[in-house]
Design a protein around this motif. Structure first.
Motif, PDB file in Angstrom:
ATOM      1  N   ARG A 157      -0.413   7.295   9.503  1.00 44.92           N
ATOM      2  CA  ARG A 157       0.089   6.063  10.143  1.00 44.92           C
ATOM      3  C   ARG A 157      -0.601   5.858  11.485  1.00 44.92           C
ATOM      4  O   ARG A 157      -0.988   4.742  11.845  1.00 44.92           O
ATOM      5  CB  ARG A 157       1.595   6.152  10.370  1.00 44.92           C
ATOM      6  CG  ARG A 157       2.362   6.097   9.072  1.00 44.92           C
ATOM      7  CD  ARG A 157       3.803   6.410   9.276  1.00 44.92           C
ATOM      8  NE  ARG A 157       4.492   5.306   9.928  1.00 44.92           N
ATOM      9  CZ  ARG A 157       5.801   5.118   9.832  1.00 44.92           C
ATOM     10  NH1 ARG A 157       6.540   5.942   9.133  1.00 44.92           N
ATOM     11  NH2 ARG A 157       6.364   4.120  10.438  1.00 44.92           N
ATOM     12  N   GLY A 207       0.690  -1.242   5.994  1.00 50.29           N
ATOM     13  CA  GLY A 207       1.849  -2.114   5.759  1.00 50.29           C
ATOM     14  C   GLY A 207       2.368  -2.659   7.075  1.00 50.29           C
ATOM     15  O   GLY A 207       2.606  -3.864   7.224  1.00 50.29           O
ATOM     16  N   GLU A 208       2.502  -1.762   8.076  1.00 46.84           N
ATOM     17  CA  GLU A 208       2.987  -2.200   9.395  1.00 46.84           C
ATOM     18  C   GLU A 208       2.040  -3.238   9.983  1.00 46.84           C
ATOM     19  O   GLU A 208       2.462  -4.227  10.592  1.00 46.84           O
ATOM     20  CB  GLU A 208       3.074  -1.006  10.353  1.00 46.84           C
ATOM     21  CG  GLU A 208       4.326  -0.157  10.137  1.00 46.84           C
ATOM     22  CD  GLU A 208       4.226   1.219  10.794  1.00 46.84           C
ATOM     23  OE1 GLU A 208       3.510   1.362  11.805  1.00 46.84           O
ATOM     24  OE2 GLU A 208       4.846   2.168  10.272  1.00 46.84           O
ATOM     25  N   GLU A 232       1.366   3.192   4.715  1.00 49.08           N
ATOM     26  CA  GLU A 232       2.487   2.718   5.549  1.00 49.08           C
ATOM     27  C   GLU A 232       1.961   2.053   6.826  1.00 49.08           C
ATOM     28  O   GLU A 232       2.475   1.013   7.253  1.00 49.08           O
ATOM     29  CB  GLU A 232       3.412   3.887   5.896  1.00 49.08           C
ATOM     30  CG  GLU A 232       4.227   4.345   4.701  1.00 49.08           C
ATOM     31  CD  GLU A 232       4.884   5.716   4.893  1.00 49.08           C
ATOM     32  OE1 GLU A 232       5.772   6.036   4.110  1.00 49.08           O
ATOM     33  OE2 GLU A 232       4.477   6.467   5.810  1.00 49.08           O
ATOM     34  N   ILE A 272       5.483  -3.680  -2.406  1.00 47.21           N
ATOM     35  CA  ILE A 272       5.312  -4.360  -1.111  1.00 47.21           C
ATOM     36  C   ILE A 272       6.374  -5.454  -0.985  1.00 47.21           C
ATOM     37  O   ILE A 272       6.532  -6.265  -1.887  1.00 47.21           O
ATOM     38  CB  ILE A 272       3.900  -5.006  -1.029  1.00 47.21           C
ATOM     39  CG1 ILE A 272       2.814  -3.944  -1.274  1.00 47.21           C
ATOM     40  CG2 ILE A 272       3.697  -5.709   0.315  1.00 47.21           C
ATOM     41  CD1 ILE A 272       1.411  -4.515  -1.473  1.00 47.21           C
ATOM     42  N   LYS A 302       4.571  -5.732   6.584  1.00 45.16           N
ATOM     43  CA  LYS A 302       5.195  -5.559   5.261  1.00 45.16           C
ATOM     44  C   LYS A 302       5.925  -4.230   5.184  1.00 45.16           C
ATOM     45  O   LYS A 302       5.542  -3.253   5.840  1.00 45.16           O
ATOM     46  CB  LYS A 302       4.128  -5.579   4.158  1.00 45.16           C
ATOM     47  CG  LYS A 302       3.363  -6.877   4.060  1.00 45.16           C
ATOM     48  CD  LYS A 302       4.247  -7.948   3.458  1.00 45.16           C
ATOM     49  CE  LYS A 302       3.515  -9.284   3.321  1.00 45.16           C
ATOM     50  NZ  LYS A 302       4.414 -10.361   2.918  1.00 45.16           N
ATOM     51  N   THR A 303       6.944  -4.187   4.347  1.00 48.07           N
ATOM     52  CA  THR A 303       7.627  -2.923   4.070  1.00 48.07           C
ATOM     53  C   THR A 303       7.073  -2.383   2.762  1.00 48.07           C
ATOM     54  O   THR A 303       7.027  -3.104   1.763  1.00 48.07           O
ATOM     55  CB  THR A 303       9.141  -3.169   3.903  1.00 48.07           C
ATOM     56  OG1 THR A 303       9.593  -3.827   5.090  1.00 48.07           O
ATOM     57  CG2 THR A 303       9.898  -1.859   3.722  1.00 48.07           C
ATOM     58  N   VAL A 304       6.635  -1.127   2.794  1.00 44.03           N
ATOM     59  CA  VAL A 304       6.072  -0.557   1.555  1.00 44.03           C
ATOM     60  C   VAL A 304       6.950   0.601   1.079  1.00 44.03           C
ATOM     61  O   VAL A 304       7.484   1.362   1.876  1.00 44.03           O
ATOM     62  CB  VAL A 304       4.620  -0.060   1.743  1.00 44.03           C
ATOM     63  CG1 VAL A 304       3.675  -1.210   1.975  1.00 44.03           C
ATOM     64  CG2 VAL A 304       4.493   0.954   2.862  1.00 44.03           C
ATOM     65  N   THR A 305       7.076   0.691  -0.227  1.00 44.39           N
ATOM     66  CA  THR A 305       7.750   1.833  -0.848  1.00 44.39           C
ATOM     67  C   THR A 305       6.697   2.498  -1.742  1.00 44.39           C
ATOM     68  O   THR A 305       6.067   1.814  -2.556  1.00 44.39           O
ATOM     69  CB  THR A 305       8.937   1.352  -1.720  1.00 44.39           C
ATOM     70  OG1 THR A 305       9.678   0.410  -0.952  1.00 44.39           O
ATOM     71  CG2 THR A 305       9.824   2.509  -2.123  1.00 44.39           C
TER      72      THR A 305
END
Ligand code: HEM
Length: 181
Positions: A71, A152-153, A149, A180, A157-160
């Motif tokens: 990250r 995504g930030e 991740e 996403i 976006k929120t990622v799983t």
């Protein structure tokens, strides 16, 4: 790996745990170099030893440290003048994940001894995709999860992420099912 990576690790540890921690980790890792030259290529062993010593000294699992470092890498490269490379690689998370090999080809123009990983995508949808990760280096899948991740930030976006194929468990490469939102 190039000094850029070791410098990012140094900055990550110093920011979160202080310079004294870094100095102790360097000594435990048996690394005499006090700083790394960004454009010089160092044996991978140095990076692995630093990560191992950091985990030992800070009582952190390697997977956790590597994920957090992944990250951090997105932030670090953005701040170190590579933000335009990231921007040029895509205007959505799906697009940048599809273009990771091209991104590293561009990085390789500046860092000619680069031994980059390779990525491909499958099942690309509006709400996710599967990312396949190939590398000659072992054990870095958690870093890739952190990188996803971090990206995504960057895109808000929120990622799983589900680590759906694991080289440690005998698969021929790692893959990640990413949702996403
Ligand atoms: C502009 C941004 C980036 C730069 C400048 C960059 C540069 C580098 C460099 C210098 C290395 C070390 C390889 C070597 O020295 O041989 C590396 C490794 C790596 N990069 Fe990138 N990178 C960038 C973005 C990304 C992104 C967005 C990902 C997302 C997945 C990524 C995934 C990796 C991984 C997993 C490695 C570890 C080496 C391996 O798996 O074999 N990088 N990158």
């Amino acid at each position: 790996m190039y000094g850029l990576v070791n410098r990012a690790l140094q900055e990550f540890i110093c920011t979160h745990h202080g310079e004294a921690s870094w100095a102790a980790i360097r000594i435990t890792a048996g690394v005499e170099l006090e700083f790394f030259v960004r454009m010089e290529s160092y044996p991978d062993d140095i990076t692995y030893r630093l990560v191992g010593a950091a985990c030992e000294s800070l009582c952190i699992e390697p997977a956790t440290l590597l994920r957090n470092f992944g990250r951090h890498w997105v932030l670090f490269t953005g701040q170190e003048g590579y933000g335009s490379l990231l921007d040029g690689a895509g205007s959505s998370l799906q697009e940048i994940l599809t273009n990771l090999d091209d991104l590293h080809v561009r990085v390789g123009l500046m860092y000619p001894a680069l031994k980059p990983p390779s990525f491909s995508c499958s099942d690309v949808r509006e709400d996710g995709l599967t990312l396949h990760y190939f590398s000659e280096r072992p054990g870095l899948a958690p870093m890739v999860m952190g990188l996803i991740e971090g990206l995504g930030e960057r895109f808000g976006k929120t990622v799983t992420i589900r680590h759906s194929c694991d080289r440690n468990a005998g698969a021929d490469h790692d893959s990640f099912d990413i949702r996403i939102a």
